[in-house]
Design a protein around this motif. Structure first.
Motif, PDB file in Angstrom:
ATOM      1  N   ALA A   1      41.907 -35.853 -22.575  1.00  0.00           N
ATOM      2  CA  ALA A   1      43.228 -37.068 -22.775  1.00  0.00           C
ATOM      3  C   ALA A   1      44.537 -36.719 -23.393  1.00  0.00           C
ATOM      4  O   ALA A   1      44.440 -35.861 -24.448  1.00  0.00           O
ATOM      5  CB  ALA A   1      42.267 -38.511 -23.754  1.00  0.00           C
ATOM      6  N   SER A   2      45.258 -37.074 -22.634  1.00  0.00           N
ATOM      7  CA  SER A   2      46.688 -36.161 -23.594  1.00  0.00           C
ATOM      8  C   SER A   2      47.789 -36.825 -23.301  1.00  0.00           C
ATOM      9  O   SER A   2      47.526 -37.258 -21.698  1.00  0.00           O
ATOM     10  CB  SER A   2      47.170 -34.240 -23.243  1.00  0.00           C
ATOM     11  N   SER A   3      48.496 -37.074 -22.949  1.00  0.00           N
ATOM     12  CA  SER A   3      49.870 -37.624 -23.290  1.00  0.00           C
ATOM     13  C   SER A   3      50.378 -36.943 -21.745  1.00  0.00           C
ATOM     14  O   SER A   3      50.663 -37.447 -20.766  1.00  0.00           O
ATOM     15  CB  SER A   3      50.917 -37.831 -23.700  1.00  0.00           C
ATOM     16  N   PHE A   4      50.617 -35.564 -21.656  1.00  0.00           N
ATOM     17  CA  PHE A   4      50.928 -34.977 -20.803  1.00  0.00           C
ATOM     18  C   PHE A   4      49.505 -35.177 -19.082  1.00  0.00           C
ATOM     19  O   PHE A   4      50.794 -35.870 -18.156  1.00  0.00           O
ATOM     20  CB  PHE A   4      51.060 -33.479 -20.786  1.00  0.00           C
TER      21      PHE A   4
ATOM     22  N   SER B   1      35.528 -37.306 -18.873  1.00  0.00           N
ATOM     23  CA  SER B   1      35.857 -38.932 -17.769  1.00  0.00           C
ATOM     24  C   SER B   1      36.813 -39.599 -17.871  1.00  0.00           C
ATOM     25  O   SER B   1      37.773 -38.640 -19.450  1.00  0.00           O
ATOM     26  CB  SER B   1      35.180 -39.931 -18.483  1.00  0.00           C
ATOM     27  N   PRO B   2      38.007 -39.654 -16.904  1.00  0.00           N
ATOM     28  CA  PRO B   2      39.528 -39.922 -17.314  1.00  0.00           C
ATOM     29  C   PRO B   2      39.574 -40.928 -18.119  1.00  0.00           C
ATOM     30  O   PRO B   2      38.656 -41.770 -18.407  1.00  0.00           O
ATOM     31  CB  PRO B   2      39.601 -40.126 -16.087  1.00  0.00           C
ATOM     32  N   ALA B   3      41.132 -40.813 -19.099  1.00  0.00           N
ATOM     33  CA  ALA B   3      41.619 -41.555 -19.935  1.00  0.00           C
ATOM     34  C   ALA B   3      40.971 -43.028 -19.043  1.00  0.00           C
ATOM     35  O   ALA B   3      41.133 -43.433 -17.953  1.00  0.00           O
ATOM     36  CB  ALA B   3      43.288 -41.501 -20.082  1.00  0.00           C
ATOM     37  N   PRO B   4      41.105 -44.070 -19.991  1.00  0.00           N
ATOM     38  CA  PRO B   4      40.889 -45.284 -19.876  1.00  0.00           C
ATOM     39  C   PRO B   4      41.597 -45.689 -18.829  1.00  0.00           C
ATOM     40  O   PRO B   4      43.330 -46.104 -18.546  1.00  0.00           O
ATOM     41  CB  PRO B   4      41.154 -45.839 -20.930  1.00  0.00           C
ATOM     42  N   GLY B   5      40.689 -46.712 -17.916  1.00  0.00           N
ATOM     43  CA  GLY B   5      42.168 -47.122 -16.439  1.00  0.00           C
ATOM     44  C   GLY B   5      43.123 -46.693 -15.492  1.00  0.00           C
ATOM     45  O   GLY B   5      43.279 -46.838 -14.913  1.00  0.00           O
TER      46      GLY B   5
END
Length: 326
Positions: free
Chosen positions: A51-54, A37-41
């Motif tokens: 999920a990762s900052s990049f 799933s994509p990062a929240p939002g």
């Protein structure tokens, strides 16, 4: 670093190997798409990354739709904000102050130089928030004595300058804390010299230059020619300006083949090229003249075939001469 208005496509496209290349370039550990799933939002469309900052930042970039690049080249400003307000001048650099300097050139000596000076003034204002006054003069004989000034001209206009320049498009740049001198072998050389200053400040993200810069640049190519990928017959001024800033000085207007709409080629002609162009749609020579006039302001030469069935008669020769003149 200042914030950039990147899209996902041009951010990744400027790296050499997609996400992995971008990660290596930025020092962030690369991630591989997975069925997660994509990062929240974030919108649930396209490839999904863990999920990762990049990955999160890449997915937050706005989507660039097909042909947006074409629209940007034809309508968007050539100059955008480039200044990093947190940049600090180094000890070996000089800074163009926000106000107080002027640019000197011989106005009316040529459309290329006039246009390049206007472009440089616009660049400093839009990209670096520097306001520079336009100071047209009748001669540049005292160019060495001008202070708090950018001086732009050709070696013929600036006695004692540009002694190492050898041919068209060559230029010399001299920078001190009190002035900046751009001397071209010809007008196109002066234009490319001003564009070089823009590139240096873009790279520095500030109106900073090496305070003892003295460089001579020789053109490596007689002509750098390009086709238009904008579309049939499309050479808008913004696109021409982009080409000049990128170092191109020639366009091949092959889409203008048969610009006069000549229909005299005989159906039984043995000239394959003539027969192949027989059905090219009718054109108006005025449209080609308009392109030549507009391109010339940017120092861009126009190359194109002219189709005409010359049969050796007086009338045929007169017709060909008129067409070329038009």
């Amino acid at each position: 670093m200042s914030a950039k208005n990147y899209t996902r496509r041009n951010f990744i496209g400027r790296t050499t190997a997609g996400l992995a290349g971008a990660a290596a370039f930025t020092g962030v550990e690369p991630v591989i798409p997975k069925n997660e799933s994509p990062a929240p939002g974030l919108p649930n469309e396209g490839p999904v990354y863990p999920a990762s900052s990049f990955a999160t930042e890449v997915q937050r970039l706005p989507e660039e739709k097909i042909y947006d690049y074409h629209k940007r080249l034809s309508t968007a400003p050539v100059h955008i904000s480039r200044r990093d307000n947190y940049a600090v001048k180094e000890n070996d650099e000089m800074q163009l102050p926000d106000t107080g300097w002027s640019i000197f050139w011989i106005k009316g000596s040529g459309a290329i130089l006039d246009n390049a000076v206007d472009d440089f003034i616009d660049y400093l204002s839009v990209s670096q928030n520097v306001m520079i006054d336009a100071e047209p003069v009748t001669d540049l004989n005292n160019w060495k004595r001008l202070k708090q000034a950018v001086v732009a001209g050709t070696k013929d206009q600036m006695p004692g300058c540009g002694l190492e320049l050898k041919g068209p498009k060559d230029y010399e740049i001299q920078v001190t804390p009190n002035n900046i001198v751009v001397c071209g072998y010809d007008q196109r050389g002066a234009m490319f010299g001003l564009y070089n200053l823009e590139s240096r400040m873009n790279l520095r993200e500030a109106p900073f230059l090496h305070k003892n810069l003295n460089t001579v640049r020789h053109s490596l190519y007689e002509t750098r020619m390009v086709l238009s990928w904008m579309g049939w017959m499309e050479f808008p001024d913004r696109f021409l300006s982009h080409l000049a800033h990128d170092g191109f000085d020639g366009i091949y207007a092959s889409v203008y083949a048969n610009p006069n709409g000549d229909r005299t080629t005989a159906e039984n002609s043995t000239d394959f090229y003539a027969r192949s162009l027989f059905t090219v749609r009718m054109q108006d020579p005025k449209r080609m003249r308009d392109l030549v006039d507009r391109a010339s302001k940017f120092g861009i030469k126009v190359y194109t075939p002219i189709c005409y069935q010359y049969v050796g008669t007086k009338e045929s020769e007169e017709g060909l001469r008129k067409l070329v003149k038009d």
